[in-house]
Enzyme design. Structure first.
Site, PDB file in Angstrom:
ATOM      1  N   HIS A  73       0.382  -2.354   8.251  1.00  0.00           N
ATOM      2  CA  HIS A  73       0.537  -1.520   7.046  1.00  0.00           C
ATOM      3  C   HIS A  73       0.699  -2.437   5.829  1.00  0.00           C
ATOM      4  O   HIS A  73       1.301  -3.511   5.927  1.00  0.00           O
ATOM      5  CB  HIS A  73       1.756  -0.608   7.205  1.00  0.00           C
ATOM      6  N   GLU A 129      -6.305   2.685   4.352  1.00  0.00           N
ATOM      7  CA  GLU A 129      -5.322   3.040   3.330  1.00  0.00           C
ATOM      8  C   GLU A 129      -5.494   2.118   2.131  1.00  0.00           C
ATOM      9  O   GLU A 129      -4.942   0.998   2.114  1.00  0.00           O
ATOM     10  CB  GLU A 129      -3.898   2.862   3.870  1.00  0.00           C
TER      11      GLU A 129
END
Ligand code: 13P
Length: 256
Positions: free
Chosen positions: A101, A171
Protein backbone atom coordinates in the site's frame (compact mmCIF):
# COMPACT_ATOMS: atom_id res chain seq x y z
CA UNK A 1 -20.94 -4.27 -19.59
CA UNK A 2 -21.51 -7.49 -17.60
CA UNK A 3 -18.78 -8.69 -15.33
CA UNK A 4 -17.71 -12.31 -15.45
CA UNK A 5 -17.02 -12.75 -11.76
CA UNK A 6 -18.35 -11.91 -8.32
CA UNK A 7 -16.79 -8.56 -7.43
CA UNK A 8 -14.22 -8.46 -4.66
CA UNK A 9 -15.20 -5.70 -2.26
CA UNK A 10 -12.29 -5.01 0.06
CA UNK A 11 -12.24 -2.48 2.89
CA UNK A 12 -9.04 -1.09 4.39
CA UNK A 13 -9.52 0.12 7.93
CA UNK A 14 -5.99 1.56 8.18
CA UNK A 15 -5.36 2.77 11.77
CA UNK A 16 -9.02 2.62 12.85
CA UNK A 17 -11.11 2.04 14.93
CA UNK A 18 -9.75 3.01 18.29
CA UNK A 19 -10.73 -0.10 20.26
CA UNK A 20 -11.49 -3.78 19.77
CA UNK A 21 -14.91 -3.16 21.23
CA UNK A 22 -15.73 -0.66 18.46
CA UNK A 23 -14.38 -3.06 15.83
CA UNK A 24 -16.57 -5.90 17.14
CA UNK A 25 -19.66 -3.69 17.18
CA UNK A 26 -18.98 -2.68 13.58
CA UNK A 27 -18.74 -6.29 12.34
CA UNK A 28 -21.81 -7.44 14.25
CA UNK A 29 -23.85 -4.52 12.96
CA UNK A 30 -22.60 -5.01 9.40
CA UNK A 31 -23.34 -8.75 9.44
CA UNK A 32 -26.81 -8.21 10.88
CA UNK A 33 -27.69 -5.66 8.23
CA UNK A 34 -26.07 -7.84 5.54
CA UNK A 35 -28.39 -10.71 6.50
CA UNK A 36 -31.40 -8.41 6.11
CA UNK A 37 -30.56 -7.27 2.60
CA UNK A 38 -33.34 -8.48 0.31
CA UNK A 39 -31.11 -8.91 -2.72
CA UNK A 40 -29.34 -12.23 -3.23
CA UNK A 41 -25.86 -11.75 -1.82
CA UNK A 42 -23.15 -14.40 -1.49
CA UNK A 43 -22.81 -16.02 1.93
CA UNK A 44 -19.54 -14.12 2.29
CA UNK A 45 -19.53 -10.87 0.35
CA UNK A 46 -16.85 -8.59 1.73
CA UNK A 47 -13.20 -8.47 2.77
CA UNK A 48 -11.89 -6.24 5.54
CA UNK A 49 -8.20 -5.52 6.13
CA UNK A 50 -7.83 -4.55 9.77
CA UNK A 51 -5.07 -3.83 12.31
CA UNK A 52 -3.27 -7.12 13.18
CA UNK A 53 -4.31 -7.03 16.80
CA UNK A 54 -8.02 -7.27 15.84
CA UNK A 55 -7.72 -10.10 13.31
CA UNK A 56 -8.20 -13.10 15.54
CA UNK A 57 -11.27 -11.82 17.35
CA UNK A 58 -12.96 -10.35 14.28
CA UNK A 59 -12.41 -13.45 12.16
CA UNK A 60 -14.07 -15.54 14.84
CA UNK A 61 -17.26 -13.43 14.79
CA UNK A 62 -17.51 -12.39 11.14
CA UNK A 63 -20.20 -14.39 9.34
CA UNK A 64 -20.46 -12.69 5.98
CA UNK A 65 -16.92 -11.49 5.40
CA UNK A 66 -13.25 -12.37 5.34
CA UNK A 67 -10.83 -10.66 7.70
CA UNK A 68 -7.28 -9.90 6.61
CA UNK A 69 -4.13 -7.93 7.35
CA UNK A 70 -2.93 -4.58 6.02
CA UNK A 71 0.71 -5.64 5.65
CA UNK A 72 3.03 -8.59 6.34
CA UNK A 73 6.71 -9.09 6.97
CA UNK A 74 8.73 -10.53 4.12
CA UNK A 75 11.21 -12.30 6.38
CA UNK A 76 11.17 -15.94 7.42
CA UNK A 77 9.98 -17.22 10.77
CA UNK A 78 12.63 -16.71 13.42
CA UNK A 79 14.66 -14.18 15.35
CA UNK A 80 13.24 -10.84 14.15
CA UNK A 81 11.64 -8.64 16.78
CA UNK A 82 8.39 -6.95 15.82
CA UNK A 83 7.75 -8.97 12.66
CA UNK A 84 4.55 -10.84 11.89
CA UNK A 85 5.01 -13.36 9.09
CA UNK A 86 2.25 -14.56 6.73
CA UNK A 87 1.92 -18.05 8.24
CA UNK A 88 1.31 -16.48 11.66
CA UNK A 89 -1.39 -14.22 10.25
CA UNK A 90 -3.04 -17.21 8.61
CA UNK A 91 -3.07 -19.19 11.83
CA UNK A 92 -4.44 -16.11 13.64
CA UNK A 93 -7.51 -16.01 11.38
CA UNK A 94 -6.45 -13.86 8.41
CA UNK A 95 -7.40 -15.15 4.97
CA UNK A 96 -5.80 -12.36 2.97
CA UNK A 97 -3.40 -9.46 3.15
CA UNK A 98 -2.64 -6.17 1.44
CA UNK A 99 0.96 -5.65 0.38
CA UNK A 100 2.68 -2.53 -0.93
CA UNK A 101 0.00 0.00 0.00
CA UNK A 102 1.33 3.50 -0.76
CA UNK A 103 1.13 4.38 2.93
CA UNK A 104 3.41 1.41 3.70
CA UNK A 105 5.74 2.33 0.83
CA UNK A 106 5.94 5.86 2.29
CA UNK A 107 7.32 4.33 5.49
CA UNK A 108 10.32 3.05 3.53
CA UNK A 109 9.32 -0.34 2.11
CA UNK A 110 11.79 -1.22 -0.66
CA UNK A 111 10.91 -3.07 -3.87
CA UNK A 112 13.09 -5.96 -2.74
CA UNK A 113 11.18 -6.25 0.55
CA UNK A 114 7.90 -6.06 -1.34
CA UNK A 115 8.92 -8.90 -3.65
CA UNK A 116 9.75 -11.09 -0.64
CA UNK A 117 6.47 -10.20 1.07
CA UNK A 118 4.42 -11.13 -1.98
CA UNK A 119 6.24 -14.42 -2.49
CA UNK A 120 6.02 -15.48 1.14
CA UNK A 121 2.40 -14.46 1.45
CA UNK A 122 1.37 -16.45 -1.63
CA UNK A 123 3.41 -19.47 -0.52
CA UNK A 124 1.57 -19.29 2.82
CA UNK A 125 -1.75 -19.45 0.95
CA UNK A 126 -2.99 -16.00 1.89
CA UNK A 127 -4.99 -14.28 -0.82
CA UNK A 128 -2.48 -11.56 -1.64
CA UNK A 129 -3.51 -8.09 -2.76
CA UNK A 130 -0.57 -6.19 -4.23
CA UNK A 131 -1.21 -2.43 -4.34
CA UNK A 132 0.37 -0.24 -7.01
CA UNK A 133 -0.28 3.33 -8.13
CA UNK A 134 1.45 6.37 -9.57
CA UNK A 135 2.12 9.52 -7.55
CA UNK A 136 1.23 11.70 -10.50
CA UNK A 137 0.54 11.39 -14.19
CA UNK A 138 2.71 12.76 -16.99
CA UNK A 139 1.34 13.67 -20.43
CA UNK A 140 3.68 11.23 -22.17
CA UNK A 141 2.22 8.31 -20.22
CA UNK A 142 5.53 7.22 -18.66
CA UNK A 143 3.65 6.33 -15.48
CA UNK A 144 2.14 3.36 -17.30
CA UNK A 145 5.57 1.86 -17.96
CA UNK A 146 6.55 2.55 -14.34
CA UNK A 147 3.47 0.73 -13.08
CA UNK A 148 4.20 -2.22 -15.36
CA UNK A 149 7.76 -2.35 -14.02
CA UNK A 150 6.43 -2.24 -10.47
CA UNK A 151 4.16 -5.24 -11.17
CA UNK A 152 7.01 -7.21 -12.73
CA UNK A 153 9.45 -6.41 -9.95
CA UNK A 154 7.00 -7.09 -7.12
CA UNK A 155 6.14 -10.49 -8.64
CA UNK A 156 9.66 -11.46 -9.62
CA UNK A 157 9.94 -14.18 -6.95
CA UNK A 158 6.50 -15.74 -7.52
CA UNK A 159 5.98 -18.93 -9.49
CA UNK A 160 3.11 -18.88 -11.95
CA UNK A 161 1.05 -21.58 -10.25
CA UNK A 162 0.52 -19.16 -7.32
CA UNK A 163 -1.09 -16.49 -9.51
CA UNK A 164 -4.58 -17.87 -8.81
CA UNK A 165 -4.34 -16.37 -5.31
CA UNK A 166 -3.05 -13.01 -6.47
CA UNK A 167 -5.01 -9.76 -6.73
CA UNK A 168 -3.66 -6.42 -7.92
CA UNK A 169 -5.17 -3.21 -6.61
CA UNK A 170 -4.66 -0.09 -8.69
CA UNK A 171 -4.63 2.83 -6.28
CA UNK A 172 -3.36 6.10 -7.77
CA UNK A 173 -1.67 7.85 -4.85
CA UNK A 174 -3.15 11.21 -5.88
CA UNK A 175 -6.66 9.75 -5.49
CA UNK A 176 -6.20 8.27 -1.99
CA UNK A 177 -7.71 10.09 0.95
CA UNK A 178 -8.87 13.11 -1.04
CA UNK A 179 -12.03 13.99 -2.88
CA UNK A 180 -11.09 13.29 -6.50
CA UNK A 181 -11.07 9.68 -7.66
CA UNK A 182 -9.67 8.55 -11.00
CA UNK A 183 -12.27 8.39 -13.74
CA UNK A 184 -13.34 4.92 -14.87
CA UNK A 185 -11.56 5.65 -18.18
CA UNK A 186 -8.31 6.52 -16.39
CA UNK A 187 -8.69 3.33 -14.41
CA UNK A 188 -9.36 1.28 -17.54
CA UNK A 189 -6.10 2.23 -19.25
CA UNK A 190 -4.12 1.15 -16.18
CA UNK A 191 -6.01 -2.15 -15.98
CA UNK A 192 -4.85 -2.85 -19.53
CA UNK A 193 -1.26 -1.99 -18.60
CA UNK A 194 -1.44 -4.28 -15.55
CA UNK A 195 -2.80 -7.15 -17.65
CA UNK A 196 -0.06 -6.55 -20.23
CA UNK A 197 2.60 -6.78 -17.50
CA UNK A 198 1.05 -9.96 -16.09
CA UNK A 199 0.85 -11.57 -19.52
CA UNK A 200 4.47 -10.80 -20.26
CA UNK A 201 5.45 -12.38 -16.94
CA UNK A 202 3.45 -15.61 -17.01
CA UNK A 203 1.43 -15.75 -20.23
CA UNK A 204 -2.20 -14.88 -20.83
CA UNK A 205 -3.74 -17.98 -19.24
CA UNK A 206 -2.20 -17.30 -15.83
CA UNK A 207 -2.60 -13.53 -16.19
CA UNK A 208 -6.35 -13.97 -16.65
CA UNK A 209 -6.67 -15.58 -13.22
CA UNK A 210 -5.59 -12.38 -11.47
CA UNK A 211 -8.34 -10.06 -10.21
CA UNK A 212 -7.72 -6.33 -10.55
CA UNK A 213 -9.25 -3.78 -8.16
CA UNK A 214 -9.55 0.00 -8.11
CA UNK A 215 -9.01 2.08 -4.96
CA UNK A 216 -8.88 5.81 -4.20
CA UNK A 217 -11.85 7.87 -3.01
CA UNK A 218 -14.39 5.15 -3.76
CA UNK A 219 -17.81 6.21 -2.48
CA UNK A 220 -21.28 4.72 -2.58
CA UNK A 221 -22.05 7.09 -5.44
CA UNK A 222 -19.12 6.18 -7.73
CA UNK A 223 -18.38 2.54 -6.74
CA UNK A 224 -20.35 0.81 -9.47
CA UNK A 225 -18.89 2.96 -12.27
CA UNK A 226 -15.44 1.40 -11.79
CA UNK A 227 -16.84 -2.09 -12.09
CA UNK A 228 -19.08 -1.26 -15.04
CA UNK A 229 -16.75 1.01 -17.01
CA UNK A 230 -13.33 0.88 -15.34
CA UNK A 231 -12.62 -2.75 -16.23
CA UNK A 232 -11.97 -3.87 -12.65
CA UNK A 233 -13.16 -6.94 -10.76
CA UNK A 234 -13.65 -5.15 -7.47
CA UNK A 235 -12.72 -2.27 -5.21
CA UNK A 236 -10.32 -1.38 -2.41
CA UNK A 237 -12.00 1.11 -0.13
CA UNK A 238 -10.59 3.26 2.67
CA UNK A 239 -12.88 5.77 4.35
CA UNK A 240 -16.13 4.39 2.96
CA UNK A 241 -15.36 1.00 4.52
CA UNK A 242 -15.06 2.59 7.94
CA UNK A 243 -18.77 3.40 8.03
CA UNK A 244 -21.27 0.52 8.14
CA UNK A 245 -23.95 2.19 5.99
CA UNK A 246 -21.68 3.26 3.13
CA UNK A 247 -19.75 -0.02 3.12
CA UNK A 248 -22.94 -2.07 3.01
CA UNK A 249 -24.34 0.19 0.31
CA UNK A 250 -21.25 -0.42 -1.83
CA UNK A 251 -21.37 -4.18 -1.21
CA UNK A 252 -25.01 -4.44 -2.23
CA UNK A 253 -24.83 -2.22 -5.31
CA UNK A 254 -21.74 -3.98 -6.62
CA UNK A 255 -23.23 -7.45 -6.24
CA UNK A 256 -25.44 -6.68 -9.23
P1 13P B 1 -9.83 6.19 0.46
O1 13P B 1 -10.94 5.30 -0.06
O2 13P B 1 -10.13 6.74 1.81
O3 13P B 1 -9.42 7.23 -0.54
O4 13P B 1 -8.56 5.25 0.70
C1 13P B 1 -8.17 4.40 -0.34
C2 13P B 1 -7.19 3.45 0.20
O5 13P B 1 -6.09 3.80 0.56
C3 13P B 1 -7.61 2.03 0.30
O6 13P B 1 -6.52 1.20 0.47
Amino acid sequence: MTKRITPLIVGNWKATPQTLDKALKFIKNLDKRYSNVKKKLPKKGYYLAVPDVFISKLSSVSIHGYIGAENVSGISLGQTTGATVPSQLLSGGATFTLIGHSEVRAQGETSDERAHKVALSLQSKLLTILCIGEHKRDKEGNYLAELEDDVKQSLSLVSRNLFTNLVIAYEPVWAIGGDTPATPQECFEVVIAIRRALSSLVGIDYAKKVHVLYGGTVTKENALSFIQDGGVDGLLIGRSSQDVSSFLHIITTCHG
